[in-house]
Design a protein around this motif. Structure first.
Motif, PDB file in Angstrom:
ATOM      1  N   ARG A  59      -7.456 -11.269  -9.576  1.00 42.56           N
ATOM      2  CA  ARG A  59      -6.789 -10.004  -9.673  1.00 42.56           C
ATOM      3  C   ARG A  59      -7.144  -8.991  -8.627  1.00 42.56           C
ATOM      4  N   ILE A  60      -6.219  -8.726  -7.576  1.00 37.99           N
ATOM      5  CA  ILE A  60      -6.427  -7.946  -6.457  1.00 37.99           C
ATOM      6  C   ILE A  60      -5.750  -6.569  -6.661  1.00 37.99           C
ATOM      7  N   CYS A  61      -6.511  -5.352  -6.494  1.00 39.47           N
ATOM      8  CA  CYS A  61      -5.894  -4.037  -6.455  1.00 39.47           C
ATOM      9  C   CYS A  61      -6.009  -3.373  -5.124  1.00 39.47           C
ATOM     10  N   ARG A  62      -5.022  -2.820  -4.776  1.00 38.68           N
ATOM     11  CA  ARG A  62      -5.042  -2.389  -3.543  1.00 38.68           C
ATOM     12  C   ARG A  62      -4.377  -0.767  -3.281  1.00 38.68           C
ATOM     13  N   ASN A  63      -5.002   0.175  -2.401  1.00 39.25           N
ATOM     14  CA  ASN A  63      -4.202   1.104  -2.114  1.00 39.25           C
ATOM     15  C   ASN A  63      -3.254   1.247  -1.191  1.00 39.25           C
ATOM     16  N   LYS A  64      -1.908   1.367  -1.424  1.00 42.63           N
ATOM     17  CA  LYS A  64      -0.936   1.312  -0.461  1.00 42.63           C
ATOM     18  C   LYS A  64      -1.027   2.076   0.988  1.00 42.63           C
ATOM     19  N   LYS A  65      -1.873   2.987   0.795  1.00 45.73           N
ATOM     20  CA  LYS A  65      -2.083   3.811   2.212  1.00 45.73           C
ATOM     21  C   LYS A  65      -3.186   3.283   3.000  1.00 45.73           C
ATOM     22  N   GLN A  66      -4.038   2.121   2.382  1.00 48.89           N
ATOM     23  CA  GLN A  66      -5.164   1.678   2.966  1.00 48.89           C
ATOM     24  C   GLN A  66      -4.534   0.309   3.800  1.00 48.89           C
TER      25      GLN A  66
END
Length: 301
Positions: free
Chosen positions: A280-287
């Motif tokens: 599972r990969i969680c990312r911040n769209k702004k980064q």
């Protein structure tokens, strides 16, 4: 529509279609038998009164009808999709829903697990990059292809359990890209087909980067966009693996409260989650974490 039939190979099945699909893998000779069919016309009479009453879909076991702004579709008998143009749509508009939505329902009825994600062949392994719309699957897939991966399926991965193993079957050699990805990769939209009902994406040929053989699934990478301070990435273990697989099923949103996983479907989901690695990969769209995610995927294949 003319009376000509077109024949294709898709997800390991032979398809007979009244509509010509330029992006599908065409069969050179007409097969003696076909597995699935796309048929123009033939919508049953019982559908129209239901539409007038305000229904926009109907669901029974192994049978479904629905309509939208482009077409009216009737999926039944684990084999056939009947369709017509509807509302303000044309036949070409209606046909845009075959490669994804209609096939997802029909093949689910044929007991194929339909995962919302791209399937890639990389380092002699088969991986799925899964996630909801807007998660960045197409961007990751494009960059992995640049790094040498081969495409098996763009947005809809079909998996069959065969002799205890879970096999992904190739779809067709086309990838859908958003306009920002088109610009980033310096592609000319004048030569590309626009898919206006899918976030205004364009179809990009991947004939030279297509893996056309079935292959055992090795790993799934689930990508989510969340309000996190920094990128998180980890391998999932235990019962959480099954939850990720179920969350990645493509068609559950369409069925809404009618959707249910039958016991034999659950057996397949459990088997897949037990046999493959799941991350599972969680990312911040702004980064901008693209390269970090790519490196993580490649290092865990």
């Amino acid at each position: 529509m003319d009376n000509k039939k077109y024949y294709y190979k898709i997800y390991g099945l032979t398809l007979a279609s009244d509509y010509e699909f330029s992006q599908f893998v065409r069969l050179e000779e007409q097969p003696q038998e076909t597995d699935i069919e796309f048929v123009y016309g033939g919508i049953p009479d019982f559908v129209y009164p239901l539409i007038e009453e305000g229904y926009y879909k109907g669901i029974k076991k192994d049978q479904m009808w629905f309509y939208n702004s482009a077409g009216l579709f009737y999926i039944h008998d684990r084999k056939t999709v009947n369709f017509i143009e509807y509302n303000k749509g044309t036949v070409d508009d209606a046909a845009l829903f075959f490669p994804g939505l209609c096939l997802a329902v029909l093949l689910w009825y044929r007991k194929m697990l339909m995962i919302h994600g791209a399937c890639l062949r990389i380092k002699d392994k088969t991986i799925i990059v899964a996630g909801d719309s807007g998660a960045g699957k197409s961007t990751l897939t494009t960059e992995l292809i640049k790094r040498g991966a081969l495409l098996m399926a763009d947005d809809l991965t079909g998996i069959l359990m065969e002799n205890g193993e879970f096999i992904s079957y190739p779809a067709f050699p086309v990838q859908k890209l958003c306009e920002d990805q088109i610009q980033h990769n310096n592609l000319d939209t004048a030569n590309l087909r626009q898919v206006k009902y899918d976030l205004n994406k364009y179809e990009v040929s991947r004939e030279n980067e297509f893996y056309d053989k079935p292959a055992k699934v090795d790993a799934l990478f689930r990508v989510d966009v969340k309000d996190v301070e920094e990128l998180t990435k980890q391998e999932i273990t235990g019962a959480d693996k099954l939850k990720v697989v179920i969350d990645c099923i493509f068609i559950s949103w369409l069925f809404n409260e009618y959707f249910r996983i039958e016991p034999d479907d659950m057996v397949r989901c459990i088997g897949l989650s037990n046999q493959i690695a799941i991350h599972r990969i969680c990312r911040n769209k702004k980064q901008n974490t693209l390269n970090e995610i790519l490196d993580y995927i490649e290092s865990n294949v």
